[in-house]
Design a protein around this motif. Structure first.
Motif, PDB file in Angstrom:
ATOM      1  N   GLY A   1       0.738  -1.171   0.176  1.00 21.30           N
ATOM      2  CA  GLY A   1       0.101  -0.156  -0.079  1.00 21.30           C
ATOM      3  C   GLY A   1       0.979   1.309   0.084  1.00 21.30           C
ATOM      4  O   GLY A   1       0.378   2.227  -0.016  1.00 21.30           O
ATOM      5  N   GLU A   2       2.015   0.926  -0.185  1.00 20.44           N
ATOM      6  CA  GLU A   2       2.927   2.337  -0.101  1.00 20.44           C
ATOM      7  C   GLU A   2       3.694   2.266  -1.509  1.00 20.44           C
ATOM      8  O   GLU A   2       4.068   1.392  -2.101  1.00 20.44           O
ATOM      9  CB  GLU A   2       4.062   2.241   0.871  1.00 20.44           C
TER      10      GLU A   2
ATOM     11  N   LEU B   1      -4.898   3.673  -8.666  1.00 25.49           N
ATOM     12  CA  LEU B   1      -4.711   2.175  -8.795  1.00 25.49           C
ATOM     13  C   LEU B   1      -4.272   1.726  -7.495  1.00 25.49           C
ATOM     14  O   LEU B   1      -4.615   0.611  -6.830  1.00 25.49           O
ATOM     15  CB  LEU B   1      -4.195   1.684  -9.919  1.00 25.49           C
ATOM     16  N   GLN B   2      -3.333   2.224  -6.819  1.00 24.95           N
ATOM     17  CA  GLN B   2      -2.693   1.931  -5.811  1.00 24.95           C
ATOM     18  C   GLN B   2      -3.306   1.877  -4.553  1.00 24.95           C
ATOM     19  O   GLN B   2      -3.587   1.001  -3.687  1.00 24.95           O
ATOM     20  CB  GLN B   2      -1.503   2.595  -5.382  1.00 24.95           C
ATOM     21  N   ARG B   3      -4.330   3.045  -4.450  1.00 23.54           N
ATOM     22  CA  ARG B   3      -5.337   3.130  -3.456  1.00 23.54           C
ATOM     23  C   ARG B   3      -6.308   2.061  -3.566  1.00 23.54           C
ATOM     24  O   ARG B   3      -6.958   1.717  -2.615  1.00 23.54           O
ATOM     25  CB  ARG B   3      -5.898   4.451  -3.358  1.00 23.54           C
TER      26      ARG B   3
ATOM     27  N   ALA C   1       1.626  -2.383  -3.428  1.00 20.15           N
ATOM     28  CA  ALA C   1       2.938  -1.696  -3.245  1.00 20.15           C
ATOM     29  C   ALA C   1       3.697  -1.422  -4.604  1.00 20.15           C
ATOM     30  O   ALA C   1       3.686  -2.045  -5.465  1.00 20.15           O
ATOM     31  CB  ALA C   1       4.085  -2.760  -2.420  1.00 20.15           C
ATOM     32  N   VAL C   2       4.367  -0.206  -4.741  1.00 15.07           N
ATOM     33  CA  VAL C   2       4.659   0.375  -5.791  1.00 15.07           C
ATOM     34  C   VAL C   2       6.101   0.896  -5.722  1.00 15.07           C
ATOM     35  O   VAL C   2       6.436   1.417  -4.608  1.00 15.07           O
ATOM     36  CB  VAL C   2       3.960   1.445  -6.340  1.00 15.07           C
ATOM     37  N   ILE C   3       7.062   0.423  -6.794  1.00 15.50           N
ATOM     38  CA  ILE C   3       8.560   1.093  -6.636  1.00 15.50           C
ATOM     39  C   ILE C   3       8.500   1.902  -7.740  1.00 15.50           C
ATOM     40  O   ILE C   3       8.125   1.284  -9.036  1.00 15.50           O
ATOM     41  CB  ILE C   3       9.482  -0.153  -6.751  1.00 15.50           C
ATOM     42  N   PHE C   4       8.957   3.080  -7.534  1.00 16.85           N
ATOM     43  CA  PHE C   4       8.852   4.110  -8.712  1.00 16.85           C
ATOM     44  C   PHE C   4      10.317   4.522  -9.059  1.00 16.85           C
ATOM     45  O   PHE C   4      10.711   5.383  -8.015  1.00 16.85           O
ATOM     46  CB  PHE C   4       7.895   5.260  -8.273  1.00 16.85           C
ATOM     47  N   ILE C   5      10.858   4.258 -10.329  1.00 20.60           N
ATOM     48  CA  ILE C   5      12.084   4.903 -10.363  1.00 20.60           C
ATOM     49  C   ILE C   5      11.865   5.895 -11.299  1.00 20.60           C
ATOM     50  O   ILE C   5      11.132   6.134 -12.435  1.00 20.60           O
ATOM     51  CB  ILE C   5      12.604   3.644 -11.261  1.00 20.60           C
TER      52      ILE C   5
END
Length: 360
Positions: A38-39, A213-215, A220-224
């Motif tokens: 969720g983060e 979409l994450q909410r 969990a999201v990794i954003f580069i």
């Protein structure tokens, strides 16, 4: 009572090198990374700092001359029986990784056009992963494809499903790529500079879509990214990377409002400001990143650091803890170091960001 955070990825001491004709390039030099459900965790830094190489290990994507020298990446997920499992992604076979990819871990790449097959319709490309992981077919498969395009905000769905990638706009293609990534309800979504190839207006829409979409899905999201403006909008936690190492990490507020590493100061100072006067020159970090074919002695940033101490050229700095969720690897935080304040212009800029509320 605050909700308990559930860790989904725990990476420790990741070291990756590349064998080249000129020698061995030490691309990633001991990265630790923690990601919770969720983060959104951002990894930010200049091109060539090792961001993409780091996250591609999570997907098991490696070049023929790439060597994982050390490290673990413990991934926690719920299997088909409902049991919670933790596996070390670095120790899995290719077959085991294929089973996890798509179903539990998915990735959105930088250029949507190169991510899609020009010879296949959008529906067929959406359907491939769904069939492989779930076995859906027929009307149920078509309904799932319709549902996914609707989820990412594409209208006139039936026409889009019958289209080929070249018939869609760049923003729409990236939405399709995100739909494919989400098709099997992954636990972890990796976004590798997903808006770089898009214009500013479409960038904003794609970023808002990823957040929404994450909410909605609690993934969990990794954003580069190399764009700190993007980080301010999407991230909960920020990891600043330089020359294959993380040099500062904390919450988005920590890194934007209380940065401690001189490299982070440079990155924040070089962000364009909407309120800047026309004649103001944009700040640039002088010099170039080190050549990682050569052994790095001391702090890799020292040759470009106007605040470098003698010890920076001799010994690598440890991580100095600033708070429970904030640390930086710079000798300036050593109690014996001379007191050095951030540049006054940056302090003004941070005060301005606070007033504008430009950090999420």
């Amino acid at each position: 009572m605050s909700k308990k955070r559930r860790q989904i990825l725990r990476m420790r001491d990741l070291r990756v090198s590349f064998k080249t004709a000129n020698g061995i390039v030490q691309a990633v030099r001991g990265v630790d990374l923690d990601v919770f459900r969720g983060e959104t965790v951002a990894i930010v830094g200049e091109s060539g700092s090792g961001k993409s190489v780091t996250v591609k290990q999570v997907m098991g994507i490696r070049a023929h001359n790439e060597v994982v020298d050390s490290g673990t990446a413990e991934f926690t997920y719920t299997d088909d029986s409902g049991a919670e499992r933790t596996v070390d992604l670095m120790a899995l076979s290719d077959k085991e990784m294929v089973a996890l990819k798509g179903d539990h871990i998915a990735m959105v790449f930088q250029d949507p056009l190169t991510s899609l097959d020009p010879t296949m319709t959008i529906e067929r490309q959406l359907a491939e992963g769904i069939v492989h992981h779930t076995g859906l077919r027929g009307d149920a498969l078509h309904r799932r494809c319709v549902e996914l395009l609707d989820l990412v905000g594409i209208t006139d769905v039936e026409a889009r499903l019958a289209s080929y990638p070249h018939q869609l706009s760049g923003g729409m293609r990236q939405r399709v790529v995100i739909a494919i990534a989400l098709s099997c309800d992954p636990d972890l979504l990796i976004c590798d500079e997903p808006t770089t190839a898009l214009d500013v207006t479409i960038q904003a829409r794609i970023l808002e879509l990823i957040l929404e979409l994450q909410r909605k899905l609690d993934i969990a999201v990794i954003f580069i990214t190399h764009n700190l403006g993007v980080v301010a909008k999407v991230a909960d936690y920020v990891n600043v990377m330089y020359a294959g190492k993380l040099v500062e990490a904390g919450t988005t507020a920590d890194v934007f409002f209380d940065p401690r590493h001189p490299y982070t100061w440079g990155l924040l100072s070089s962000m364009p400001s909407v309120s800047a006067r026309r004649e103001e020159r944009l700040f640039t970090i002088k010099g170039n990143p080190p050549n990682l074919l050569n052994e790095v002695v001391g702090d890799a940033f020292a040759p470009r650091n106007p605040y470098a101490l003698d010890i920076d050229f001799v010994k690598e700095p440890p991580r100095f803890k600033i708070s429970e969720h904030h640390w930086a690897a710079t000798w300036l935080l050593d109690p014996r170091a001379p007191k050095v304040e951030m540049p006054p212009q940056l302090a003004e800029r941070i005060a301005q960001m606070r007033d504008e509320g430009s950090v999420a």
